[in-house]
Write a protein that holds these residues in place. Structure first.
Motif, PDB file in Angstrom:
ATOM      1  N   VAL A 175      28.876  48.972  85.009  1.00  0.00           N
ATOM      2  CA  VAL A 175      28.911  50.340  85.539  1.00  0.00           C
ATOM      3  C   VAL A 175      29.689  51.252  84.590  1.00  0.00           C
ATOM      4  N   LEU A 176      30.861  50.813  84.160  1.00  0.00           N
ATOM      5  CA  LEU A 176      31.679  51.629  83.256  1.00  0.00           C
ATOM      6  C   LEU A 176      30.982  51.864  81.919  1.00  0.00           C
ATOM      7  N   THR A 177      30.339  50.847  81.387  1.00  0.00           N
ATOM      8  CA  THR A 177      29.634  50.988  80.115  1.00  0.00           C
ATOM      9  C   THR A 177      28.469  51.964  80.259  1.00  0.00           C
ATOM     10  N   THR A 178      27.769  51.883  81.382  1.00  0.00           N
ATOM     11  CA  THR A 178      26.668  52.822  81.641  1.00  0.00           C
ATOM     12  C   THR A 178      27.203  54.244  81.742  1.00  0.00           C
ATOM     13  N   LYS A 229      22.235  50.404  78.493  1.00  0.00           N
ATOM     14  CA  LYS A 229      21.297  51.371  77.914  1.00  0.00           C
ATOM     15  C   LYS A 229      20.095  51.589  78.821  1.00  0.00           C
ATOM     16  N   LEU A 230      19.598  50.510  79.418  1.00  0.00           N
ATOM     17  CA  LEU A 230      18.450  50.622  80.317  1.00  0.00           C
ATOM     18  C   LEU A 230      18.783  51.539  81.499  1.00  0.00           C
ATOM     19  N   PHE A 231      19.932  51.288  82.111  1.00  0.00           N
ATOM     20  CA  PHE A 231      20.337  52.100  83.261  1.00  0.00           C
ATOM     21  C   PHE A 231      20.660  53.530  82.849  1.00  0.00           C
ATOM     22  N   ALA A 232      21.348  53.693  81.745  1.00  0.00           N
ATOM     23  CA  ALA A 232      21.719  55.038  81.282  1.00  0.00           C
ATOM     24  C   ALA A 232      20.463  55.864  81.014  1.00  0.00           C
ATOM     25  N   LEU A 233      19.452  55.246  80.456  1.00  0.00           N
ATOM     26  CA  LEU A 233      18.202  55.954  80.174  1.00  0.00           C
ATOM     27  C   LEU A 233      17.624  56.565  81.445  1.00  0.00           C
ATOM     28  N   LEU A 234      17.627  55.813  82.521  1.00  0.00           N
ATOM     29  CA  LEU A 234      17.078  56.328  83.776  1.00  0.00           C
ATOM     30  C   LEU A 234      17.958  57.420  84.376  1.00  0.00           C
ATOM     31  N   ILE A 235      19.248  57.319  84.186  1.00  0.00           N
ATOM     32  CA  ILE A 235      20.168  58.291  84.770  1.00  0.00           C
ATOM     33  C   ILE A 235      20.144  59.612  84.006  1.00  0.00           C
ATOM     34  N   VAL A 236      20.116  59.568  82.684  1.00  0.00           N
ATOM     35  CA  VAL A 236      20.251  60.803  81.897  1.00  0.00           C
ATOM     36  C   VAL A 236      19.048  61.733  81.992  1.00  0.00           C
ATOM     37  N   VAL A 237      17.905  61.223  82.387  1.00  0.00           N
ATOM     38  CA  VAL A 237      16.745  62.101  82.490  1.00  0.00           C
ATOM     39  C   VAL A 237      16.809  63.001  83.720  1.00  0.00           C
ATOM     40  N   ASP A 238      17.768  62.741  84.597  1.00  0.00           N
ATOM     41  CA  ASP A 238      17.983  63.580  85.780  1.00  0.00           C
ATOM     42  C   ASP A 238      19.241  64.406  85.560  1.00  0.00           C
ATOM     43  N   VAL A 266      26.145  57.484  79.463  1.00  0.00           N
ATOM     44  CA  VAL A 266      25.654  58.725  80.067  1.00  0.00           C
ATOM     45  C   VAL A 266      26.503  59.897  79.589  1.00  0.00           C
ATOM     46  N   GLN A 267      27.812  59.725  79.586  1.00  0.00           N
ATOM     47  CA  GLN A 267      28.703  60.788  79.108  1.00  0.00           C
ATOM     48  C   GLN A 267      28.451  61.096  77.640  1.00  0.00           C
ATOM     49  N   VAL A 315      25.652  60.733  76.007  1.00  0.00           N
ATOM     50  CA  VAL A 315      24.391  61.461  75.890  1.00  0.00           C
ATOM     51  C   VAL A 315      24.587  62.919  76.283  1.00  0.00           C
ATOM     52  N   LYS A 316      25.310  63.174  77.349  1.00  0.00           N
ATOM     53  CA  LYS A 316      25.499  64.540  77.838  1.00  0.00           C
ATOM     54  C   LYS A 316      26.371  65.373  76.896  1.00  0.00           C
ATOM     55  N   LYS A 317      27.280  64.735  76.180  1.00  0.00           N
ATOM     56  CA  LYS A 317      28.187  65.467  75.294  1.00  0.00           C
ATOM     57  C   LYS A 317      27.690  65.545  73.853  1.00  0.00           C
ATOM     58  N   SER A 318      26.770  64.698  73.484  1.00  0.00           N
ATOM     59  CA  SER A 318      26.383  64.567  72.082  1.00  0.00           C
ATOM     60  C   SER A 318      24.994  65.128  71.814  1.00  0.00           C
ATOM     61  N   ASN A 319      24.867  65.769  70.682  1.00  0.00           N
ATOM     62  CA  ASN A 319      23.541  66.192  70.242  1.00  0.00           C
ATOM     63  C   ASN A 319      22.840  65.077  69.481  1.00  0.00           C
ATOM     64  N   GLU A 320      23.578  64.047  69.111  1.00  0.00           N
ATOM     65  CA  GLU A 320      23.019  62.948  68.327  1.00  0.00           C
ATOM     66  C   GLU A 320      22.352  61.889  69.196  1.00  0.00           C
ATOM     67  N   LEU A 321      22.777  61.779  70.450  1.00  0.00           N
ATOM     68  CA  LEU A 321      22.228  60.756  71.334  1.00  0.00           C
ATOM     69  C   LEU A 321      21.540  61.448  72.502  1.00  0.00           C
ATOM     70  N   ASN A 322      20.300  61.036  72.766  1.00  0.00           N
ATOM     71  CA  ASN A 322      19.544  61.572  73.898  1.00  0.00           C
ATOM     72  C   ASN A 322      18.627  60.473  74.422  1.00  0.00           C
TER      73      ASN A 322
END
Length: 151
Positions: A69-72, A31-40, A76-77, A79-86
């Motif tokens: 890596v796979l879990t991150t 979650k920590l890593f995904a948070l940093l990735i999804v804002v870009d 990320v996927q 977050v990008k596909k869902s309106n419920e997770l951001n």
């Protein structure tokens, strides 16, 4: 042999809760890593290269590092596909988990999180990511103080 390894990781990823020791801890880090990735909004491939290096620093076991890596990537996927997770929901989730399991604050490593930002090309996004890392580091400090934790 390589396809066997990928298949093994995808199966472990699918059944993470059953087969993986401390899967919640790994998921928190993801979650920590995904948070940093999804804002870009840029291509994520470079992030995953840096993430793989960071994961190997965290876990000496290459299989566990690859699962991070796979879990991150999954997050990320999602977050990008869902309106419920951001990004905001990820932050809320991280804060809530730290309240529920304060020892997870030890998993917030400013140096490792910052290493992920080396691939960011957009200066505005980089500043935002740096502020997220600062927020997480301050949150870690608060949790350490509140629960008398130490490194």
């Amino acid at each position: 042999m390589r396809s066997y390894s990928k298949l093994k990781h995808y199966i472990l990823s699918a059944f993470r809760e059953i087969f993986i020791y401390h899967h919640n801890s790994l998921f928190f880090r993801a979650k920590l890593f995904a948070l940093l990735i999804v804002v870009d909004d840029e291509e994520y491939a470079d992030y995953y290269i840096n993430l793989r290096s960071a994961a190997l620093k965290i876990y000496e076991d290459p299989d566990r590092a690859e699962l991070l890596v796979l879990t991150t990537k999954e997050l990320v996927q999602k977050v990008k596909k869902s309106n419920e997770l951001n990004a905001d929901k990820l932050i809320e989730s991280i804060v809530q988990e730290l309240k529920d399991i304060p020892r997870y604050a030890k998993k917030i490593d400013k140096e490792i999180l910052t290493s992920l930002l080396e691939v960011t090309h957009n200066e505005e996004v980089k500043v935002y990511q740096e502020r997220i890392v600062e927020f997480l580091d301050n949150l870690k400090t608060e949790i350490y103080a509140k629960y008398n934790l130490s490194d």
